[in-house]
Design a protein around this motif. Structure first.
Motif, PDB file in Angstrom:
ATOM      1  N   GLU A 530      52.786  39.066  40.554  1.00 59.44           N
ATOM      2  CA  GLU A 530      54.203  39.309  40.269  1.00 59.44           C
ATOM      3  C   GLU A 530      54.965  37.994  40.108  1.00 59.44           C
ATOM      4  OE1 GLU A 530      56.371  41.599  43.240  1.00 59.44           O
ATOM      5  OE2 GLU A 530      54.770  43.094  43.120  1.00 59.44           O
ATOM      6  N   LEU A 531      54.706  37.075  41.074  1.00 59.58           N
ATOM      7  CA  LEU A 531      55.478  35.831  41.090  1.00 59.58           C
ATOM      8  C   LEU A 531      55.055  34.885  39.978  1.00 59.58           C
ATOM      9  CD1 LEU A 531      55.515  35.138  44.930  1.00 59.58           C
ATOM     10  CD2 LEU A 531      57.485  35.675  43.522  1.00 59.58           C
ATOM     11  N   ASP A 532      53.783  34.876  39.644  1.00 55.29           N
ATOM     12  CA  ASP A 532      53.280  33.901  38.683  1.00 55.29           C
ATOM     13  C   ASP A 532      52.207  34.559  37.828  1.00 55.29           C
ATOM     14  OD1 ASP A 532      52.688  31.686  37.297  1.00 55.29           O
ATOM     15  OD2 ASP A 532      51.833  30.552  38.970  1.00 55.29           O
ATOM     16  N   PRO A 533      52.619  35.412  36.877  1.00 50.45           N
ATOM     17  CA  PRO A 533      51.641  36.219  36.145  1.00 50.45           C
ATOM     18  C   PRO A 533      50.682  35.402  35.279  1.00 50.45           C
ATOM     19  CG  PRO A 533      53.879  36.603  35.300  1.00 50.45           C
ATOM     20  CD  PRO A 533      54.006  35.693  36.475  1.00 50.45           C
ATOM     21  N   ARG A 534      51.038  34.145  34.953  1.00 48.60           N
ATOM     22  CA  ARG A 534      50.196  33.397  34.023  1.00 48.60           C
ATOM     23  C   ARG A 534      49.138  32.554  34.726  1.00 48.60           C
ATOM     24  NH1 ARG A 534      50.624  35.318  29.352  1.00 48.60           N
ATOM     25  NH2 ARG A 534      49.487  33.475  28.685  1.00 48.60           N
ATOM     26  N   ASP A 535      49.192  32.498  36.047  1.00 45.22           N
ATOM     27  CA  ASP A 535      48.265  31.596  36.733  1.00 45.22           C
ATOM     28  C   ASP A 535      46.855  32.179  36.757  1.00 45.22           C
ATOM     29  OD1 ASP A 535      48.196  29.139  38.733  1.00 45.22           O
ATOM     30  OD2 ASP A 535      46.909  30.712  39.522  1.00 45.22           O
ATOM     31  N   SER A 536      45.898  31.380  36.312  1.00 46.44           N
ATOM     32  CA  SER A 536      44.535  31.899  36.235  1.00 46.44           C
ATOM     33  C   SER A 536      43.842  31.862  37.594  1.00 46.44           C
ATOM     34  CB  SER A 536      43.727  31.059  35.256  1.00 46.44           C
ATOM     35  OG  SER A 536      43.633  29.736  35.747  1.00 46.44           O
ATOM     36  N   GLY A 537      44.200  30.888  38.426  1.00 44.20           N
ATOM     37  CA  GLY A 537      43.495  30.669  39.683  1.00 44.20           C
ATOM     38  C   GLY A 537      43.484  31.891  40.586  1.00 44.20           C
ATOM     39  N   ASN A 538      44.631  32.558  40.702  1.00 47.47           N
ATOM     40  CA  ASN A 538      44.714  33.712  41.587  1.00 47.47           C
ATOM     41  C   ASN A 538      43.862  34.868  41.096  1.00 47.47           C
ATOM     42  OD1 ASN A 538      46.644  32.328  43.111  1.00 47.47           O
ATOM     43  ND2 ASN A 538      48.247  32.956  41.675  1.00 47.47           N
ATOM     44  N   HIS A 539      43.856  35.078  39.783  1.00 47.51           N
ATOM     45  CA  HIS A 539      43.022  36.133  39.215  1.00 47.51           C
ATOM     46  C   HIS A 539      41.555  35.854  39.503  1.00 47.51           C
ATOM     47  CE1 HIS A 539      46.708  37.001  36.913  1.00 47.51           C
ATOM     48  NE2 HIS A 539      46.216  38.215  36.764  1.00 47.51           N
ATOM     49  N   VAL A 540      41.174  34.581  39.317  1.00 44.38           N
ATOM     50  CA  VAL A 540      39.774  34.224  39.549  1.00 44.38           C
ATOM     51  C   VAL A 540      39.412  34.425  41.016  1.00 44.38           C
ATOM     52  CG1 VAL A 540      38.124  32.324  39.492  1.00 44.38           C
ATOM     53  CG2 VAL A 540      39.745  32.615  37.630  1.00 44.38           C
ATOM     54  N   LEU A 541      40.339  33.985  41.913  1.00 42.44           N
ATOM     55  CA  LEU A 541      40.085  34.128  43.346  1.00 42.44           C
ATOM     56  C   LEU A 541      39.864  35.591  43.719  1.00 42.44           C
ATOM     57  CD1 LEU A 541      42.440  31.864  45.477  1.00 42.44           C
ATOM     58  CD2 LEU A 541      40.042  32.335  45.874  1.00 42.44           C
ATOM     59  N   LEU A 542      40.763  36.454  43.240  1.00 37.85           N
ATOM     60  CA  LEU A 542      40.665  37.875  43.599  1.00 37.85           C
ATOM     61  C   LEU A 542      39.374  38.461  43.042  1.00 37.85           C
ATOM     62  CD1 LEU A 542      41.866  40.413  44.874  1.00 37.85           C
ATOM     63  CD2 LEU A 542      43.024  40.879  42.709  1.00 37.85           C
ATOM     64  N   SER A 543      39.056  38.147  41.800  1.00 37.94           N
ATOM     65  CA  SER A 543      37.860  38.769  41.234  1.00 37.94           C
ATOM     66  C   SER A 543      36.611  38.244  41.938  1.00 37.94           C
ATOM     67  CB  SER A 543      37.804  38.572  39.723  1.00 37.94           C
ATOM     68  OG  SER A 543      37.236  37.348  39.414  1.00 37.94           O
ATOM     69  N   ASN A 544      36.609  36.963  42.335  1.00 36.53           N
ATOM     70  CA  ASN A 544      35.482  36.435  43.106  1.00 36.53           C
ATOM     71  C   ASN A 544      35.347  37.137  44.444  1.00 36.53           C
ATOM     72  OD1 ASN A 544      34.831  34.617  41.175  1.00 36.53           O
ATOM     73  ND2 ASN A 544      35.756  32.853  42.196  1.00 36.53           N
ATOM     74  N   MET A 545      36.509  37.373  45.073  1.00 35.73           N
ATOM     75  CA  MET A 545      36.497  37.996  46.395  1.00 35.73           C
ATOM     76  C   MET A 545      35.940  39.413  46.291  1.00 35.73           C
ATOM     77  SD  MET A 545      39.664  38.068  48.979  1.00 35.73           S
ATOM     78  CE  MET A 545      40.620  39.154  47.990  1.00 35.73           C
ATOM     79  N   LEU A 546      36.376  40.140  45.276  1.00 34.05           N
ATOM     80  CA  LEU A 546      35.889  41.497  45.080  1.00 34.05           C
ATOM     81  C   LEU A 546      34.398  41.472  44.767  1.00 34.05           C
ATOM     82  CD1 LEU A 546      38.918  42.779  42.998  1.00 34.05           C
ATOM     83  CD2 LEU A 546      38.253  43.641  45.246  1.00 34.05           C
ATOM     84  N   ALA A 547      33.985  40.496  43.959  1.00 38.49           N
ATOM     85  CA  ALA A 547      32.572  40.413  43.596  1.00 38.49           C
ATOM     86  C   ALA A 547      31.710  40.169  44.826  1.00 38.49           C
ATOM     87  CB  ALA A 547      32.367  39.300  42.575  1.00 38.49           C
TER      88      ALA A 547
END
Ligand code: ZN
Ligand code: ZN
Length: 705
Positions: A530-547
């Motif tokens: 929500e706060l920073d929709p363009r940041d790639s790092g958070n998306h990568v972190l979450l998907s790694n965590m789920l993986a």
């Protein structure tokens, strides 16, 4: 040179000629000549002649001249003696004494002389009051909060307020400087004779107090009363635009300033260089700088700082060298400003060179220079050098303490950070501020001192009167998150009096990733999206965590979402310098001229590491890469390529320093520990979060990062 010496020589001749005469007028002239040439020796000579020739007593006006002489030359003892020797002191000698003391930062002395002259029944004049206000502003709060208003009441009683413009400006300035804004505004509104000086008092004080909008308002107020700005107003306006990064407004103003010819003034040009630098238009700053007919030491510094603030450290250093070539002496201000630019990769080498310059110029013990040195070494990962400067300093200020604690925080050395913090508190000379506490909390968090840090956070308001700010919340969430107490961290976030920032949620997400708390991690990640929709790092972190929790479908969803929204992962990049050339590496980079040597060394190291018990960690690293990429890719990460290059080029005994734009990955961290032991080298990695010092199979972060 000739032109400069000529008047001085004339004055000396005048003083010498006057000294043989008995005419008191000529002796007074000799005293004035001594003031003009700022020569205590000539002044004392004239004083001595006066004592010898004008017996039995010095006429009062000579006494006044002598008080003025010693006050202006900042010789407080002699000035007080001259005043005491005056048999019938007048308002002129008292005013000279008071203004000298106020000018030279001795406000209490100025105020007690002011009180003494009132006791003698002398009537202060329109020169006495401005100095008394200046002293009151400097001496005020917290020691004597009532002094300023008392001087104000006297000025009213003697009839200088509200009509005298200069006295009222001084009163206005006093109220601003002592933080009584409401009183200052009322005084200003009631001023019958506002001139450019009074508007300037409003403008400059608003800039100094960080209220730039008011500066702009006051400027238009001045113009609205059809007043013309002067150099002071123009500088204040640029400073305000710089403070708010109002590029457009400042640029328009630049046009006006050029039309009026103000841009020929060196201080106006300096403030324009500063303004463009702060507005990230370093090119325009340079145009102003290059167009200056006359430059002073501030001009060079402003240009250096403009480059430094815009990440152009090399240019900053070149300007510094230009200043040296132009014959500018390396002043404490110059050297400490340039030192603040030495934070990047080239920082340490430049910083050391500047340290040498400071030693040669005998300014290395100056508190500003030494603090900047501690800060520079701390930021560049040279904490041992920082310590050496720090412990040798004869005195320290807040910047020094914060820099040293920050240096320890950078490498995660919590014990030493706490020890220095304790020493600071015990010393009682410098009170910690909010930055100190951010640094201590950061050190505790990185060094794994969870309870110490948590207790400090909970008691900081009560012990130090510092209300926790958003940075402190981010620190404590990070601290608890690293210790596996994510739930407690989440409770704290929910109780925050302000809106949690990216850094707060990011810290929670980091902790959740470390301890596999997928559900809470997802909450944090959603907030971050929500706060920073363009940041790639958070998306990568979450998907790694789920993986890593085996939730592959959800992990893949996040990756798809990233692709749909068009978010690209930042490619990992590492930098290393060798012989003042920066070498940049990307993962799987084969374009470097020494690629075959690098690959050969990596293959050799891989074998040695496996023999020492190393297993590649591909859990996260693999998922970071695209599907078709193979396991061996872990060994082609940018930081490993940079390290191999460093091992080949940099001679043994010299630590290898690498900078990375992302966090160092799990596998590289483990590999670097092995390599540091196998090859017996010190390796320092500065990633986008902190420093890692690898030595003898260990890292300074103790695997907390
Ligand atoms: Zn890696
Ligand atoms: Zn580490």
């Amino acid at each position: 040179m000739q032109g400069k010496l000529q008047p001085q020589r004339q004055m000396r001749r005048a003083a010498a000629a006057a000294a043989v005469a008995v005419d008191p007028q000529l002796l007074a002239g000799a005293v004035e000549a001594a003031i003009a040439s700022r020569s205590p020796r000539l002044g004392r000579a004239a004083h001595a002649r006066a004592l010898r020739l004008l017996v039995p007593a010095l006429p009062p006006f000579i006494c006044a001249h002598l008080v003025n002489l010693y006050s202006k030359l900042d010789l407080p003892g002699a000035a007080a003696a001259a005043l005491a020797a005056d048999p019938s002191p007048t308002v002129v000698s008292y005013t000279a004494f008071i203004s000298g003391a106020a000018q030279h930062a001795r406000p209490l002395q100025a105020l007690s002389a002011f009180a003494a002259m009132l006791r003698l029944g002398l009537r202060p004049n329109d020169f006495t009051f401005p100095s008394a206000f200046k002293a009151a502003a400097a001496a005020s709060a917290p020691a004597a909060p009532a002094v300023g208003p008392q001087v104000h009441a006297l000025a009213l009683r003697f009839g200088y307020l509200p009509d005298d413009a200069f006295v009222s400006c001084a009163a206005l300035d006093m109220y601003f400087k002592t933080g009584r804004l409401a009183l200052a505004r009322r005084l200003f509104d009631e001023m019958p004779n506002r001139n450019v000086v009074s508007w300037n008092a409003v403008m400059t004080n608003a800039v100094l107090d960080g209220r730039p909008l008011e500066t702009v308002d006051a400027y238009f107020g001045l113009r609205g009363t059809s007043g013309m700005p002067n150099v002071v107003s123009v500088c204040a306006f640029f400073n305000a635009c710089a403070g708010m990064t109002y590029l457009f407004l400042g640029e328009q103003f630049h046009g006006f300033v050029a039309k009026c010819g103000f841009d020929k003034d060196v201080s106006v040009s300096n403030s324009m260089v500063d303004f463009y630098g702060k507005c990230r238009c370093v090119g325009k700053a340079r145009v102003v700088f290059d167009g200056m007919g006359v430059r002073n030491s501030v001009s060079w510094c402003s240009m250096v700082v403009a480059y430094a603030q815009n990440g152009a450290e090399e240019e900053a250093f070149l300007v510094y060298l230009g200043a040296r070539r132009a014959g500018e002496e390396p002043t404490d201000f110059m050297v400490s400003s340039v030192l603040t630019t030495c934070a990047g990769l080239l920082g340490l080498d430049l910083g050391r060179a500047l340290h040498a310059v400071a030693v040669r110029s005998c300014i290395d013990a100056n508190i500003f220079v030494a603090s900047a040195l501690v800060d520079m070494y701390g930021k560049c990962g040279g904490v041992r050098d920082a310590e050496q400067v720090f412990f040798e300093m004869p005195q320290r200020n807040l910047v020094t303490w914060n820099a040293m604690i920050g240096g320890y925080a950078h490498i995660g050395d919590a014990w030493n950070a706490l020890a220095v913090f304790d020493e600071m508190i015990m010393g009682r000379e410098t009170a910690p501020n909010y930055i100190t506490l951010v640094n201590v909390l950061t050190a505790c968090s990185r060094g794994g001192l969870t309870m110490e840090g948590y207790e400090l956070f909970q008691t900081m308001k009560q012990r130090f009167g510092i209300e926790p700010r958003i940075e402190h919340y981010a620190c404590v969430v990070d601290l608890l998150g690293r210790a596996g107490m994510e739930e407690r961290a989440y409770e704290i976030i929910q109780g925050m009096p302000m809106r949690p920032s990216i850094s707060v949620w990011g810290a929670l997400l980091g902790g959740c990733k470390m301890h596999g708390k997928t559900e809470l991690g997802r909450i944090a990640a959603e907030k971050l999206f929500e706060l920073d929709p363009r940041d790639s790092g958070n998306h990568v972190l979450l998907s790694n965590m789920l993986a890593s929790a085996g939730r592959w479908a959800e992990a893949t969803d996040i990756r798809k979402e990233m692709k749909n929204v068009g978010i690209k992962k930042d490619p990992g990049r590492s930098w290393i310098t060798w012989k003042n050339v920066v070498h940049v590496f990307q993962a799987k980079d084969t374009t470097h001229e020494m690629n075959s040597e690098i690959q050969a060394l990596l293959a050799k190291l891989k074998g040695q590491m496996q023999a020492a018990g190393y297993m590649p960690d591909t859990q996260y690293a693999l998922y970071d890469l695209e599907e078709e990429e193979k396991e061996s890719e872990v060994f082609q990460h940018s930081e490993k390529l940079a390290l191999a290059f460093g091992l080949i080029c940099i001679p043994p005994g010299v630590p290898i320093r690498i900078m990375k734009n992302l966090r160092i990955c799990v596998d590289c961290h483990r590999a670097f520990k092995f390599i540091s032991g196998i090859v017996g080298r010190e390796i320092i990695v500065r990633d986008n979060n902190m420093f890692h010092h690898f030595k003898d199979y260990e890292c300074s972060c103790k695997d907390y990062w």
